[in-house]
Design a protein around this motif. Sequence first.
Motif, short mmCIF file in Angstrom:
data_model
loop_
_atom_site.label_atom_id
_atom_site.label_comp_id
_atom_site.label_asym_id
_atom_site.label_seq_id
_atom_site.Cartn_x
_atom_site.Cartn_y
_atom_site.Cartn_z
N ARG A 140 0.70 -1.17 -0.03
CA ARG A 140 0.01 -0.11 -0.23
C ARG A 140 0.89 1.21 0.00
O ARG A 140 0.44 2.20 -0.39
CB ARG A 140 -0.92 -0.10 1.22
CG ARG A 140 -0.38 0.30 2.64
CD ARG A 140 -1.51 0.20 3.67
NE ARG A 140 -0.91 0.60 5.02
CZ ARG A 140 -0.64 1.69 5.57
NH1 ARG A 140 -1.30 2.70 4.85
NH2 ARG A 140 -0.29 1.85 6.52
N PHE A 141 2.16 1.04 0.23
CA PHE A 141 3.13 2.23 0.24
C PHE A 141 3.79 2.44 -1.17
O PHE A 141 4.53 3.30 -1.23
CB PHE A 141 4.19 2.14 1.19
CG PHE A 141 3.34 2.11 2.73
CD1 PHE A 141 3.31 3.38 3.16
CD2 PHE A 141 3.33 1.08 3.31
CE1 PHE A 141 2.63 3.23 4.59
CE2 PHE A 141 2.69 0.91 4.78
CZ PHE A 141 2.37 2.01 5.27
N ALA A 142 3.53 1.44 -1.97
CA ALA A 142 4.30 1.40 -3.23
C ALA A 142 3.71 2.60 -4.21
O ALA A 142 2.57 2.61 -4.07
CB ALA A 142 3.91 0.01 -3.95
N VAL A 143 4.55 3.30 -4.76
CA VAL A 143 4.10 4.42 -6.13
C VAL A 143 4.59 4.02 -7.25
O VAL A 143 5.97 3.65 -7.50
CB VAL A 143 4.63 5.72 -5.39
CG1 VAL A 143 4.26 6.84 -6.58
CG2 VAL A 143 3.98 5.85 -4.15
N LEU A 144 3.86 4.01 -8.40
CA LEU A 144 4.46 3.92 -9.76
C LEU A 144 4.68 5.34 -10.37
O LEU A 144 3.59 6.09 -10.38
CB LEU A 144 3.65 3.19 -10.67
CG LEU A 144 3.99 3.11 -12.21
CD1 LEU A 144 5.19 2.20 -12.35
CD2 LEU A 144 2.71 2.37 -12.91
N ARG A 145 5.59 5.60 -10.98
CA ARG A 145 5.69 7.02 -11.61
C ARG A 145 6.81 6.87 -12.83
O ARG A 145 7.59 6.06 -12.80
CB ARG A 145 6.16 8.13 -10.49
CG ARG A 145 7.65 7.89 -10.02
CD ARG A 145 7.89 9.14 -8.95
NE ARG A 145 9.02 9.27 -8.64
CZ ARG A 145 10.05 9.94 -8.89
NH1 ARG A 145 10.05 10.66 -9.84
NH2 ARG A 145 11.35 10.03 -8.23
N TRP A 146 6.93 8.07 -13.58
CA TRP A 146 7.72 7.99 -14.64
C TRP A 146 8.76 8.95 -14.02
O TRP A 146 8.67 10.14 -13.53
CB TRP A 146 7.04 8.72 -15.82
CG TRP A 146 7.92 8.85 -16.98
CD1 TRP A 146 7.99 8.15 -17.98
CD2 TRP A 146 9.07 9.97 -17.12
NE1 TRP A 146 9.08 8.57 -19.15
CE2 TRP A 146 9.69 9.68 -18.69
CE3 TRP A 146 9.42 11.03 -16.56
CZ2 TRP A 146 10.63 10.51 -18.93
CZ3 TRP A 146 10.30 11.93 -17.08
CH2 TRP A 146 10.91 11.63 -18.35
N ALA A 147 10.16 8.74 -14.28
CA ALA A 147 11.29 9.39 -14.02
C ALA A 147 12.52 8.95 -14.81
O ALA A 147 12.65 7.87 -15.18
CB ALA A 147 11.66 9.29 -12.44
N GLU A 148 13.13 10.18 -15.54
CA GLU A 148 14.38 9.74 -16.07
C GLU A 148 14.15 8.75 -17.40
O GLU A 148 15.15 7.83 -17.41
CB GLU A 148 15.46 9.37 -15.14
CG GLU A 148 15.95 10.12 -13.97
CD GLU A 148 16.82 9.75 -13.01
OE1 GLU A 148 17.10 8.55 -13.20
OE2 GLU A 148 17.31 10.50 -12.07
N GLY A 149 13.25 8.75 -17.99
CA GLY A 149 13.01 8.39 -19.08
C GLY A 149 12.30 7.05 -19.03
O GLY A 149 12.29 6.23 -20.11
N GLY A 150 11.90 6.44 -17.94
CA GLY A 150 11.29 5.37 -17.58
C GLY A 150 10.24 5.41 -16.53
O GLY A 150 10.19 6.08 -15.76
N LEU A 151 9.46 4.14 -16.49
CA LEU A 151 8.99 3.98 -15.24
C LEU A 151 9.54 3.40 -14.21
O LEU A 151 10.32 2.38 -14.37
CB LEU A 151 7.57 3.11 -15.62
CG LEU A 151 6.58 3.69 -16.62
CD1 LEU A 151 5.65 2.63 -16.96
CD2 LEU A 151 5.80 4.84 -16.16
N ARG A 152 9.19 3.67 -12.73
CA ARG A 152 10.00 3.24 -11.68
C ARG A 152 8.89 3.09 -10.53
O ARG A 152 7.96 3.72 -10.41
CB ARG A 152 11.03 3.87 -11.31
CG ARG A 152 10.69 5.31 -10.83
CD ARG A 152 11.83 6.10 -9.97
NE ARG A 152 12.85 6.46 -10.93
CZ ARG A 152 13.97 7.25 -10.30
NH1 ARG A 152 13.88 7.90 -9.24
NH2 ARG A 152 15.06 7.37 -11.40
N MET A 153 9.22 1.87 -9.70
CA MET A 153 8.40 1.77 -8.55
C MET A 153 9.15 2.10 -7.27
O MET A 153 10.32 1.57 -7.19
CB MET A 153 7.91 0.20 -8.51
CG MET A 153 6.85 -0.20 -9.55
SD MET A 153 5.31 0.62 -9.25
CE MET A 153 4.90 -0.17 -7.75
N GLU A 154 8.61 2.90 -6.63
CA GLU A 154 9.11 3.30 -5.36
C GLU A 154 8.32 3.01 -3.94
O GLU A 154 6.97 2.81 -4.01
CB GLU A 154 9.78 4.69 -5.18
CG GLU A 154 10.56 5.18 -6.33
CD GLU A 154 10.62 6.50 -6.40
OE1 GLU A 154 11.74 7.12 -6.81
OE2 GLU A 154 9.67 7.35 -6.62
#
Length: 486
Positions: A140-154
Motif C-alpha cells: 500500500r506504500f508503493a508508488v509507480l511514476r515516470w522518472a528519467e526516461g522510464g517507469l519506476r516503482m518506489e
Amino acid sequence: MRIECLAAPQLNELWSLREDTLVDPDDGPDGPVTVQTRWGPVHFENPDPVLRTALERMTLGPVSLSNVLPGFPGLEDLDRPEAHSPEVAALLRGLRRIRHCLVRTLALGGTPLLSVVPLARDTWFVPQPVPGDRPCRLSRFAVLRWAEGGLRMESPLAHHRVQLHRPEMVQLLGLLSGGDRPVGLQLDQEVTEAAIGYLLASRIVVAAEHPAVGADAPRYAEDDDPTLAGWSADDMMVHARSRLGRSDGPFGATFAHLGRMPAEPAVKPLGARTAVPLPRPDLGELRTSDEPFSSVLERRRSLRRYGPAPLSIRQIGELLFRACRIREGADRDGRPYPSMGSVYALELYLVAGPDTELPPGVYHYDPLGHLLEPLDAPAAETAELREAAQATLSADGPPPLLLVITARFRRATQAFSGIAYTSLMKDVGVLMQNLYLVSTAMGLAPCALASGNSDTAARAFGLDWAVESSVGEFVVGTSPPAADLG
C-alpha cells in the motif's frame, strides 16, 4: 499494440553499477582499485583478476557474471554459501563491499525486464522465492511514476527502487491485487515468479501472512503492523524523500534549476492598487515595556474566542511589523524569523472581517514597505475562506482576522533538491511561532489552523496553484474577557 509472449529459456540476472559510480584503477591495470560511490570511496588494495574484470565490465553496462566467472551461481543458488566454489565466494565478498552500488537486472537473454537499484549504503539485494500457497499484492506504500526516461516503482519502506523496462512488467503490477496468481499475463510462469521474487525482495510487493482460507480475505503484515498503521503512503513518502537514507536523488542546496527558469524576486511586487500604509510600533519603547520573554512563552496558548472590541489597524500593524517585516538595511537574514537558506518564500494574505478596523476584504502584506495591498477577491471565495476557518475552529462565528500564509515555490525549488517543500513547512512553523509570541505579548487571541483549502485561496487571491499556494492559516482577534478563557 501486440505484446509478444515471452518464454523463459534464457532467464538470468545481469549485474551493473549505478550510473554515479566510477571505477578508478589507482596504479594501472595491476594496482589497487578505488570505486567512487555517492556514499564515499571503496578501496580494493589487491583485487584479484576476476573482481577487477567484473568491475570493468559492470562499468560498461549490465553483464552476466557467469561470463566473467564460469560457474557463477544463478538466482536460486546465489545466497547458498555451501554451493559456492572458493572463486565464487571470493568474488561475492568483493561485491558485497560495493553492494550499495550494484544494480541487479532480471533479463531474458539480453532483454532487461526490470532492474533493482540500491538507495542505501548497507543493503544487499536477495531475490525471494514466491510463496506458492499465499497470494501477493502491491504494498500500500508503493508508488509507480515516470522518472528519467522510464517507469519506476518506489516505496518509502524500501532501500531499493525498481526500474521497469518492459510493458509486461507494468501488466504484472496491475494483476497483483492480492488474489490468485496473475492470469492472462503474456509471460512464462518461471519469468512471472522470478519477477515477483524481485518485487518481494524490494518491498514493492508483499505476500500474505497465511494462505487464503474460504471466504476470508488474506491478511498482510503491513496492514496489521502498529508501527505502520498511522502512516499514510503520502506522509511516509514525503518523510523518506526529504531525508537522507532512502533517497538517491539530488539533495540539499544544489541550485539544480539555475538558468532553467527565471528567478523569483526576493519581495513579491505590488499590484496596481493603492496600498494602505500600516502603523509602525516604537521598538525602543517595546524593549522596555514588553513583559519578559519567558513569561510570554509560558502564557502562549491557542484562543478560539474573541473580545467585543474590534482588532485595530494599530494592532494589525504592530503584529505584522514585529513578526514578519523586512528590517531596514537588512541582510539576507533580515526578517524576525529564520528561513531555510534565506529563501524567504512565504507571503501573507489578510482576510479581514467586520470585527477589524480594516474595511472587510482581502489584502496582501508587503513586508518591505509594511503596506497592505487591497485585492479584488471574489466575494464567494472570501466568504468560503472565513467559513472554513470558523469550522476548523469550531467557533460561533468567523474569526476577526484570518492570515493565510502562501509559498512562492520557485524561491525554494530553485535552491533546494529533495527538501524544497519540507523547508517551506519549517519556515511556516517558525513564522507561526512568531505570530503566536507577538500576539501573546500584545494581549491578542491567536490560533494556528490545522489546514485550509489551497484551491479556494488560489481563486481568492488570483494565484496559480502550482506557482504560489497556501501552506498555512492563522487567526487572530482581540482577547476575550478573562472569564471566557476557561
